[in-house]
Write an enzyme that holds these catalytic residues in place. Sequence first.
Site, PDB file in Angstrom:
ATOM      1  N   ARG A 297       0.854  -1.184   0.000  1.00  0.00           N
ATOM      2  CA  ARG A 297       0.000   0.000   0.000  1.00  0.00           C
ATOM      3  C   ARG A 297       0.892   1.236   0.000  1.00  0.00           C
ATOM      4  O   ARG A 297       1.889   1.303   0.723  1.00  0.00           O
ATOM      5  CB  ARG A 297      -0.921   0.014   1.239  1.00  0.00           C
ATOM      6  CG  ARG A 297      -2.034  -1.023   1.210  1.00  0.00           C
ATOM      7  CD  ARG A 297      -3.099  -0.666   0.189  1.00  0.00           C
ATOM      8  NE  ARG A 297      -4.227  -1.576   0.202  1.00  0.00           N
ATOM      9  CZ  ARG A 297      -4.335  -2.649  -0.561  1.00  0.00           C
ATOM     10  NH1 ARG A 297      -3.352  -2.965  -1.392  1.00  0.00           N
ATOM     11  NH2 ARG A 297      -5.407  -3.412  -0.504  1.00  0.00           N
ATOM     12  N   ASP A 321       4.954   0.007  -6.890  1.00  0.00           N
ATOM     13  CA  ASP A 321       3.740  -0.316  -7.647  1.00  0.00           C
ATOM     14  C   ASP A 321       2.528   0.424  -7.092  1.00  0.00           C
ATOM     15  O   ASP A 321       1.473   0.441  -7.721  1.00  0.00           O
ATOM     16  CB  ASP A 321       3.500  -1.827  -7.611  1.00  0.00           C
ATOM     17  CG  ASP A 321       2.317  -2.256  -8.478  1.00  0.00           C
ATOM     18  OD1 ASP A 321       2.262  -1.824  -9.648  1.00  0.00           O
ATOM     19  OD2 ASP A 321       1.454  -3.015  -7.982  1.00  0.00           O
ATOM     20  N   GLU A 326      -3.522   7.635  -5.884  1.00  0.00           N
ATOM     21  CA  GLU A 326      -3.521   6.895  -7.151  1.00  0.00           C
ATOM     22  C   GLU A 326      -4.654   7.368  -8.051  1.00  0.00           C
ATOM     23  O   GLU A 326      -5.810   7.376  -7.617  1.00  0.00           O
ATOM     24  CB  GLU A 326      -3.636   5.391  -6.882  1.00  0.00           C
ATOM     25  CG  GLU A 326      -2.414   4.834  -6.170  1.00  0.00           C
ATOM     26  CD  GLU A 326      -2.449   3.319  -6.010  1.00  0.00           C
ATOM     27  OE1 GLU A 326      -3.476   2.704  -6.376  1.00  0.00           O
ATOM     28  OE2 GLU A 326      -1.463   2.757  -5.540  1.00  0.00           O
ATOM     29  N   HIS A 345       0.138   0.139 -10.226  1.00  0.00           N
ATOM     30  CA  HIS A 345      -0.638  -0.791  -9.392  1.00  0.00           C
ATOM     31  C   HIS A 345      -1.013  -2.059 -10.184  1.00  0.00           C
ATOM     32  O   HIS A 345      -2.183  -2.397 -10.352  1.00  0.00           O
ATOM     33  CB  HIS A 345      -1.899  -0.116  -8.862  1.00  0.00           C
ATOM     34  CG  HIS A 345      -2.389  -0.723  -7.582  1.00  0.00           C
ATOM     35  ND1 HIS A 345      -3.001  -0.002  -6.605  1.00  0.00           N
ATOM     36  CD2 HIS A 345      -2.360  -2.004  -7.113  1.00  0.00           C
ATOM     37  CE1 HIS A 345      -3.331  -0.798  -5.592  1.00  0.00           C
ATOM     38  NE2 HIS A 345      -2.949  -2.010  -5.887  1.00  0.00           N
ATOM     39  N   ALA A 348      -1.830  -7.297  -9.014  1.00  0.00           N
ATOM     40  CA  ALA A 348      -2.786  -8.392  -9.253  1.00  0.00           C
ATOM     41  C   ALA A 348      -3.157  -8.527 -10.723  1.00  0.00           C
ATOM     42  O   ALA A 348      -4.065  -9.282 -11.066  1.00  0.00           O
ATOM     43  CB  ALA A 348      -4.059  -8.154  -8.432  1.00  0.00           C
TER      44      ALA A 348
END
Length: 609
Positions: A297, A321, A326, A345, A348
């Site tokens: 985070r 990342d 954001e 980001h 995933a």
Amino acid sequence: MAPMAAASTSSAPALVKPPPRLAAAFSFSNSMSRCISFRSAVPVGGRGGEWRRRLVVVATAGGMGAKPTVLVAEKLGEAGLEVLKGFANVDCSYNLTQEELCTKISLCDALIVRSGTKVSREVFESSGGRLRVVGRAGVGIDNVDLGAATEHGCLVVNAPTANTVAAAEHGIALLTAMARNIAQADASLKAGKWLRSKYVGVSLVGKTLAVMGFGKVGSEVARRAKGLGMHVIAHDPYASADRARAIGVDLVSFDEAISTAEFISLHMPLTPSTSKILNDEAFAKMKTGARIINVARGGVIDEDALVRALDSGKVAQAALDVFTEEPPAPGNKLVLHERVTVTPHLGASTMEAQEGVAIEIAEAVIGALKGELSSTAVNAPMVPAEVLSELAPYVILAEKLGRLAVQLVSGGGGVKSVKVSYATARAPDDLDTRLLRAMITKGLIEPISSVFINLVNADFTAKQRGVRIAEERILLDGSPENPLDYIQVQIAHVESKFASAMSDSGEITVEGRVMDGVPHLTKVGSFQVDVSLEGSIILCRQVDQPGMIGRVGSILGEQNVNVSFMSVGRIAPRKHAVMAIGVDEEPHPEALKKIGEIPAIEEFVFLKL
């Protein structure tokens, strides 16, 4: 009241504290008309009025013959959609405005979102009571108003496991790309330059990697880093030492981790205790030339402090990342820094992870609509109003004792064994301690975890972190008018940052009572104290001599820190004593330093509540 006998150790599930105006219970019918029912207590006639029960029953396909409707508001993998379509009517409506979402939601039994859709209080109010489940396809639930969901009897579930490998792989990708300047060299060559000498990298073999947060993703990163020939250490108060040893990882303290590693990879959740945990002070403790990777985070790093550390050379490189904001604002100094590698980001973002998340959230939503309770539920109000009303002050006491106890732990071994003792004059059938156990679990785990503790997931969460919580009931003589006399929490097989908190039998021990409706800390280790559990607490072990209260009080007064309570427990006059001080504000580090410099004070600790 004197103890008569101790009941056997037991385990029970736990719960997140529901709002004071709502207490609900799930019940499941075994008949064909299977349903979820919420018994909500609603005040009538103002604060002092009577309580009226309201029963809301949501029929599912098993009883009414009609399929429930699931609104999918953001793109979901086809595999997850196929699972949903086998059970429900699925409405895929993407990019809805808040107004459009509020209009559609009254026709839906469940809603599935990712991170881009805000599920606000207005959404729950617009549902007219029909919305029973919100599924978040991912881990974080920052975009869902949990309080409003609970008040409207809506279960919220997430999908915390499917993207573990993808996030770990991305962490390793950033680690290796940073070490060999891949992104910078790529941009340089595409700009027509050939700068081999400028982009000389560093080797990973034999270097030490500190994994900060040894959960699912952190442990997978550690496995892969071991395969690259790195020496891996980890910091996580709840990590299982046995699991770490099996992977070949040493568990260490926070300071040891950041001061000995050449590479530091962040995998902790963003909580009040981890917010900006890598700050100027932390960077100063690192080896010169340390390298930082963050796929957790953004808020766990003080971004301005990281820029300063990069500019000074204290930190050689960073690979990020995630960011505090954001997407980052145009011109963000950290993003544009020459020695920083960044991705938007993508932790995933693999095809496999997206499909896995889709299936996981689809199954969780369907289970909830069927009346089943998932271990991924993040809110599950399950306590009748009358029970909550009586236990309310003890619920607060239980959580704060858990928070106090875990903050007293030091060292890298992690919390493994917790014992909770309830002293009561009531018969076992007259006192349900599940809620109290839940709040102790909440206090122990939530401050450094992104998991929300409730009756559904408490045992599952504790087991995942290698924490065994046992309960003991101490039966007392006397009137059973009050549910409890005291609660005691003990943590075994750990070291303490405040040695006086260790009992004679070697466990960190804190004990508390409710006095006039207010929770009090009444025992620390073997010392009797009495301090209201409001604000925060400073514990000091001192030589018992005149003037100590005045000296400490003066230091706090000079810093405009208000003292709400002060108590001294001692072994004997002029021997050792423990002073417990309740404060309304967090003292400045300079004030705490001055307290520690008082010659008669042998140790002290500041504890946040």
